[in-house]
Structures are given as structure tokens and as C-alpha cells.
Write an enzyme that holds these catalytic residues in place. Sequence first.
Site, PDB file in Angstrom:
ATOM      1  N   GLY A   1      18.478 -32.227 -23.418  1.00 15.18           N
ATOM      2  CA  GLY A   1      18.311 -31.982 -22.801  1.00 15.18           C
ATOM      3  C   GLY A   1      19.212 -30.249 -23.098  1.00 15.18           C
ATOM      4  O   GLY A   1      18.900 -29.891 -23.004  1.00 15.18           O
TER       5      GLY A   1
ATOM      6  N   ASN B   1      20.607 -40.396 -25.448  1.00 19.45           N
ATOM      7  CA  ASN B   1      20.717 -39.359 -24.756  1.00 19.45           C
ATOM      8  C   ASN B   1      22.579 -38.187 -25.170  1.00 19.45           C
ATOM      9  O   ASN B   1      22.957 -39.355 -25.104  1.00 19.45           O
ATOM     10  CB  ASN B   1      21.517 -39.464 -23.482  1.00 19.45           C
ATOM     11  N   GLY B   2      22.465 -36.827 -25.728  1.00 24.58           N
ATOM     12  CA  GLY B   2      23.957 -36.614 -25.784  1.00 24.58           C
ATOM     13  C   GLY B   2      23.869 -35.624 -26.478  1.00 24.58           C
ATOM     14  O   GLY B   2      23.999 -36.507 -28.144  1.00 24.58           O
ATOM     15  N   ASP B   3      24.511 -34.344 -26.606  1.00 24.45           N
ATOM     16  CA  ASP B   3      25.000 -33.573 -27.835  1.00 24.45           C
ATOM     17  C   ASP B   3      24.159 -33.317 -28.444  1.00 24.45           C
ATOM     18  O   ASP B   3      24.364 -33.682 -29.998  1.00 24.45           O
ATOM     19  CB  ASP B   3      26.536 -34.284 -28.286  1.00 24.45           C
TER      20      ASP B   3
ATOM     21  N   LYS C   1      18.397 -44.887 -16.536  1.00 21.49           N
ATOM     22  CA  LYS C   1      19.462 -43.545 -16.984  1.00 21.49           C
ATOM     23  C   LYS C   1      20.760 -44.021 -16.687  1.00 21.49           C
ATOM     24  O   LYS C   1      20.838 -44.297 -15.052  1.00 21.49           O
ATOM     25  CB  LYS C   1      18.506 -41.452 -16.948  1.00 21.49           C
TER      26      LYS C   1
ATOM     27  N   PRO D   1      15.329 -35.340 -17.292  1.00 21.33           N
ATOM     28  CA  PRO D   1      15.508 -34.794 -16.267  1.00 21.33           C
ATOM     29  C   PRO D   1      17.093 -34.230 -16.121  1.00 21.33           C
ATOM     30  O   PRO D   1      17.927 -34.907 -15.775  1.00 21.33           O
ATOM     31  CB  PRO D   1      15.650 -36.703 -15.456  1.00 21.33           C
TER      32      PRO D   1
ATOM     33  N   CYS E   1      24.167 -39.721 -12.636  1.00 20.74           N
ATOM     34  CA  CYS E   1      24.759 -38.841 -12.328  1.00 20.74           C
ATOM     35  C   CYS E   1      26.066 -38.836 -11.604  1.00 20.74           C
ATOM     36  O   CYS E   1      26.146 -39.622 -10.605  1.00 20.74           O
ATOM     37  CB  CYS E   1      23.787 -38.306 -11.171  1.00 20.74           C
TER      38      CYS E   1
ATOM     39  N   HIS F   1      23.574 -42.040 -21.826  1.00 22.15           N
ATOM     40  CA  HIS F   1      24.244 -40.813 -22.000  1.00 22.15           C
ATOM     41  C   HIS F   1      25.725 -41.321 -22.223  1.00 22.15           C
ATOM     42  O   HIS F   1      26.113 -41.810 -21.477  1.00 22.15           O
ATOM     43  CB  HIS F   1      24.262 -40.011 -20.694  1.00 22.15           C
TER      44      HIS F   1
END
EC number: 1.3.1.-
Length: 337
Positions: free
Chosen positions: A227, A203-205, A141, A17, A102, A171
Site C-alpha cells: 500500500g 499486508n502492513g508496513d 481482506k 486496494p 476498513c 493487515h
Amino acid sequence: MPRIGPYTLPNPFILAPMAGVSEKPFRVIAFGMGAALCPTELVSSQGLMRTNQRTLKYLRYDAEVERPYSLQIFGGEPESMARAAVIGKQYGAQMIDINMGCPVKKVTKNGAGSALLCEPDRGAALVREIHAATGLPVTCKIRSGWDEHTRNYLQVAGKLFEAGCAALAIHPRTRAQGYSGKADWSVIADLKRHFPDRPIIGNGDVKTPEDARRMLETTGCDFVMIGRGALGNPWIFRELLGGPPPTPQERCELVLRHLAAHIEFVGEELAAVRSFRKHLAWYGHGLHGAALFRSEVNQLDTAEAVRDAVRRFFVSAHADPNASEGEQDVDYRAALG
């Protein structure tokens, strides 16, 4: 087959998202390319309760394509978040995702987003209240912590799972890192080791299909959330499922289709053309002549002019071996504020 709550997903690859990106048009495209789940961009719980028309716009979805429909909301107060989730359910949401990651100040200053990492009990209360009010599966998340000195992801995860969290995306950067530095995938592996029977979303990279496969293999996570790797490249999901990369003609046709859907979604041509410029930059990234193309389309204000530029550029565009990877990262951070 992997599951989240009552839903069996066709594969382990999920679109992240992303604010200003994960709107209905892009989600529909990602689903069409094979993404198993595409949560909405973060939606304000306060905006939903006030039935703010701008906020309600983000709830629009394609009921035939987006199944299950996952709505991501943000806020810090359990009762208001639960009321917002009920409104989301009335608009069709089948799954509620809570944004606890966030890092943007305008979100965290109100006790939402990654500020919830500092108060795991309040985060757990959000999960309980939303599930009780809606009966829907609730996912979350998170990040690895507020900063390097408070990497409390295991504590947060334990509280959330006890409260009934159906799946947890992590993340592995801290709030202080924002989107800089390198994602620490060992955090994902550690989380899966401690909660082997819970659905963990890494999640991430993840910028290439190879990155996604490597994350699954090295961390043991159940799902990979993509993402940056999907920006301008929704074909990443097709490639992960064994399909080919796009031909120049396919790329051109999809950009034109995305533009048309974006204009319809925004509802006003000039505003849509301008907000679509970031997508054009991402679609052109890594292709020969992308800088000139980006410079040209950033000066255009009509859909017809943009369509002409897209046809000229993408029909014959080919990879540029000298393209800078960092350029896309800058564009991504600008889009997310």
C-alpha cells in the site's frame, strides 16, 4: 507460480486496494510495473444496487491490462452484497474481494468493513452468498481484530475458509489501531501456520522492496500486498522483479502520463487537477525541494500549469537525504480519511 482460485499470478506482489488511490489510472500503471493483482478501491454495494453513476465510475477498468480484474466491495448484508457482486460481474469483474478491514466509522457503523470481524458467521455468509450468486472466486481482506482484547483473526479466517474464501489478506493491526502503531507481522506468520494450504496475503508496513522480501521470508505468506510503499512509487513492483529504480526522466514522464489518465478518468479538469495533488505530493516525497514543489502545485488549477511545474521539478529531481519518512504517513492517512 502462486494461484488464487483459477488464476495463476506471475509473482507474489499485489497492490493494496486504497480509497482514492486504487482507481483505474493507478492500477494500470501498477500492472505495467509488474504488480500481479490490483484490486479496486472499496466500492459500496448499496451504490452498485442503486446504479449510482458515481459508484459505477469506480468499476471502469482496462480489460487488456487488468487481468484478473478484482473488484472490492463493502457492505454488511449477504443478499445485497451478492446482488452487488452480480452487477460487478456484469461489468467485467473476474474476482470479488470483500472489505472486512476498513476501520472508518462511516463504514463500520453500517456493519461493514472491520465491523464484520465482530460477527464471523455473517462474514462467512457473505462469502457463500457471493460465490453462489456469481461463481467467481471470493477473497477477503481482514484485520487482526476489533481491538487488542478481541484479536480473533484465526476464528474469522477459519469461518471464511470454510465458506469458500479463495485467498485471505490480513493487515495485522486492529480496527482500534487504524493506521497507527506497528503492524504485527507475527500475526501473518501465525495465520499461515494454522492454514498452510490456503493462500495468505500479508499486508502492513511494506514500504520498500526489502520490506516485501522480508515479509515473504519471515512470515511464510504466499503474497505481499503493498500500500504505502507504492504511493508515488509504482516502480517498487519493477524493483521487486529485478528492475532498476526510476531515472528522473522516467519519473517525470510517468507523472505526466498519470496526470493525463487521471484527468480523463475524472472527466473534469479542475476537479482532476485538485484530486491529483495528493499523487504529486507522493511522487515528490523524498526528493530535494519536494516541500516547495508541493506548495506550488497546491495553488495550481489548470493541467497545463501543473504539467509545467512537473517538468521543472522532476526532470532534475534527486533524492533528499533529510526527507522525513513520517511525512508520507501523514499524507497517506489524510487520503484515506
